[in-house]
Write an enzyme that holds these catalytic residues in place. Structure first.
Site, PDB file in Angstrom:
ATOM      1  N   ARG A 108      12.214  -1.120  10.418  1.00  8.28           N
ATOM      2  CA  ARG A 108      11.246  -0.675  11.413  1.00  8.28           C
ATOM      3  C   ARG A 108      11.172  -1.698  12.536  1.00  8.28           C
ATOM      4  O   ARG A 108      11.181  -2.889  12.281  1.00  8.28           O
ATOM      5  CB  ARG A 108       9.861  -0.555  10.771  1.00  8.28           C
ATOM      6  N   ARG A 134      -8.999   0.676   9.857  1.00  3.28           N
ATOM      7  CA  ARG A 134      -8.503  -0.663  10.140  1.00  3.28           C
ATOM      8  C   ARG A 134      -9.496  -1.467  10.976  1.00  3.28           C
ATOM      9  O   ARG A 134      -9.227  -2.611  11.304  1.00  3.28           O
ATOM     10  CB  ARG A 134      -7.200  -0.557  10.926  1.00  3.28           C
ATOM     11  N   LYS A 194       0.832  -1.208   0.000  1.00  4.29           N
ATOM     12  CA  LYS A 194       0.000   0.000   0.000  1.00  4.29           C
ATOM     13  C   LYS A 194       0.867   1.259   0.000  1.00  4.29           C
ATOM     14  O   LYS A 194       0.627   2.180  -0.774  1.00  4.29           O
ATOM     15  CB  LYS A 194      -0.918   0.023   1.232  1.00  4.29           C
ATOM     16  N   ARG A 201      12.020  -5.692   4.721  1.00  2.00           N
ATOM     17  CA  ARG A 201      11.729  -4.299   4.365  1.00  2.00           C
ATOM     18  C   ARG A 201      12.702  -3.341   5.036  1.00  2.00           C
ATOM     19  O   ARG A 201      13.059  -3.485   6.184  1.00  2.00           O
ATOM     20  CB  ARG A 201      10.299  -3.965   4.800  1.00  2.00           C
ATOM     21  N   ARG A 250       1.099  -8.519  13.756  1.00  2.00           N
ATOM     22  CA  ARG A 250       0.338  -7.556  12.942  1.00  2.00           C
ATOM     23  C   ARG A 250      -0.569  -8.263  11.936  1.00  2.00           C
ATOM     24  O   ARG A 250      -1.677  -7.805  11.665  1.00  2.00           O
ATOM     25  CB  ARG A 250       1.293  -6.590  12.237  1.00  2.00           C
TER      26      ARG A 250
HETATM   27  P1  ADP Z   1       1.622  -1.731   7.954  1.00  2.00           P
HETATM   28  O1  ADP Z   1       2.922  -2.005   7.333  1.00  2.00           O
HETATM   29  O2  ADP Z   1       1.164  -2.775   8.916  1.00  2.00           O
HETATM   30  O3  ADP Z   1       0.582  -1.319   6.975  1.00  2.00           O
HETATM   31  P2  ADP Z   1       1.502   0.884   9.190  1.00  2.00           P
HETATM   32  O4  ADP Z   1       2.735   1.669   8.987  1.00  2.00           O
HETATM   33  O5  ADP Z   1       0.291   1.224   8.428  1.00  2.00           O
HETATM   34  O6  ADP Z   1       1.920  -0.605   8.981  1.00  2.00           O
HETATM   35  O7  ADP Z   1       1.101   0.876  10.750  1.00  2.00           O
HETATM   36  C1  ADP Z   1       2.028   0.572  11.767  1.00  2.00           C
HETATM   37  C2  ADP Z   1       1.332   0.536  13.138  1.00  2.00           C
HETATM   38  O8  ADP Z   1       0.704   1.810  13.422  1.00  2.00           O
HETATM   39  C3  ADP Z   1       0.190  -0.467  13.270  1.00  2.00           C
HETATM   40  O9  ADP Z   1       0.676  -1.757  13.567  1.00  2.00           O
HETATM   41  C4  ADP Z   1      -0.635   0.158  14.404  1.00  2.00           C
HETATM   42  O10 ADP Z   1      -0.043  -0.045  15.667  1.00  2.00           O
HETATM   43  C5  ADP Z   1      -0.548   1.647  14.097  1.00  2.00           C
HETATM   44  N1  ADP Z   1      -1.655   2.078  13.217  1.00  2.00           N
HETATM   45  C6  ADP Z   1      -1.541   2.540  11.949  1.00  2.00           C
HETATM   46  N2  ADP Z   1      -2.747   2.833  11.421  1.00  2.00           N
HETATM   47  C7  ADP Z   1      -3.662   2.542  12.376  1.00  2.00           C
HETATM   48  C8  ADP Z   1      -5.084   2.590  12.453  1.00  2.00           C
HETATM   49  N3  ADP Z   1      -5.827   3.000  11.409  1.00  2.00           N
HETATM   50  N4  ADP Z   1      -5.688   2.203  13.598  1.00  2.00           N
HETATM   51  C9  ADP Z   1      -4.970   1.788  14.645  1.00  2.00           C
HETATM   52  N5  ADP Z   1      -3.637   1.690  14.643  1.00  2.00           N
HETATM   53  C10 ADP Z   1      -2.963   2.059  13.531  1.00  2.00           C
END
Ligand code: ADP
Ligand code: ZN
Length: 217
Positions: A164, A92, A17, A131, A175
């Site tokens: 990360r 989410r 994404k 990554r 996750r």
């Molecule tokens: P991913 O690679 O899983 O898409 P993101 O960078 O989008 O990772 O998100 C990393 C972390 O930030 C998530 O694991 C969560 O803890 C928090 N987070 C991000 N977006 C949301 C959301 N919409 N609702 C709740 N927590 C979120």
């Protein structure tokens, strides 16, 4: 160049994404709202929000719905979202989807499309644990699938690339579990609203990007 401009990118962690967002915003000028990136910046800057979010993010859990929804509501109100936006990583949960609808109603906007990025778990774990993310500009690389030209350095800004903390195998697995339980129900939720379209994210980005463009037209 695209007709649908108010977008949600939905899909498991590692589906690409963020990577496809980078390309799409460059080519179209629409705004990128990545809740993950915003939260990581808040945590780095030790803001009030960052302090509240830190424990959740580092363990792979979700930050409470109201907290992220308020944060997104603020971004959506900005002028730069007028040309369109990608909500990357939000909503989410079904609750977040409802809060999003309310926030959009308030400013007289609606979603044009929810793009579902589809990929199997084995590949997702491989991608997540390999990554690399730029500490400077946030660009995304991958040791296996799209290595930077110079090891450990960002192609775009030259700063150091890091893994990360939540891309460790253990947290990545957590996750994915959280995604399956809390986020996957949104696929049906948006399908019922007639907003869902999908992109095959197992493909490399030079193949999945044209698919994305075609579903947005
Ligand atoms: P991913 O690679 O899983 O898409 P993101 O960078 O989008 O990772 O998100 C990393 C972390 O930030 C998530 O694991 C969560 O803890 C928090 N987070 C991000 N977006 C949301 C959301 N919409 N609702 C709740 N927590 C979120
Ligand atoms: Zn960079």
């Amino acid at each position: 160049m695209i007709k649908k401009k108010n977008l949600v990118f939905l899909g498991p962690p590692g589906a690409g994404k963020g990577t496809l967002s980078e390309v799409l915003i460059k080519e179209t000028g629409i705004s990128h709202i990545s809740t993950g990136n915003i939260l990581r910046a808040e945590i780095k800057n030790e803001t009030e929000l960052g302090k509240k979010a830190k424990g959740f993010v580092s363990s792979g859990a979700l930050v409470p719905d109201e907290l992220v929804a308020d944060m997104v509501g603020e971004w959506l109100g900005k002028d730069e979202c007028g040309k369109g936006f990608i909500l990357d990583g939000f909503p989410r949960t079904v609750r977040q989807a409802e809060l999003l609808e309310q926030a959009l109603n308030k400013i007289g906007k609606k979603l044009d499309c929810v793009v579902y990025f589809k990929a199997g778990e084995e590949l997702l774990l491989k991608r997540l644990t390999a990554r690399l993310t730029c500490g400077g500009c946030g660009a995304i690389f991958n040791k296996i699938f799209s290595a930077p030209k110079q090891e450990g350095k960002c192609d775009k800004c030259g700063k150091d690339l890091v893994q990360r903390a939540d891309d460790s195998l253990e947290t990545a697995q957590e996750r994915l579990k959280v995604y399956n339980v809390q986020t996957a129900p949104l696929i049906e939720y948006y399908e019922k609203k007639g907003l869902l379209c999908s992109v095959d994210s197992e493909l490399p980005k030079n193949k999945s990007y044209p698919m994305l463009i075609s579903v947005l037209n």
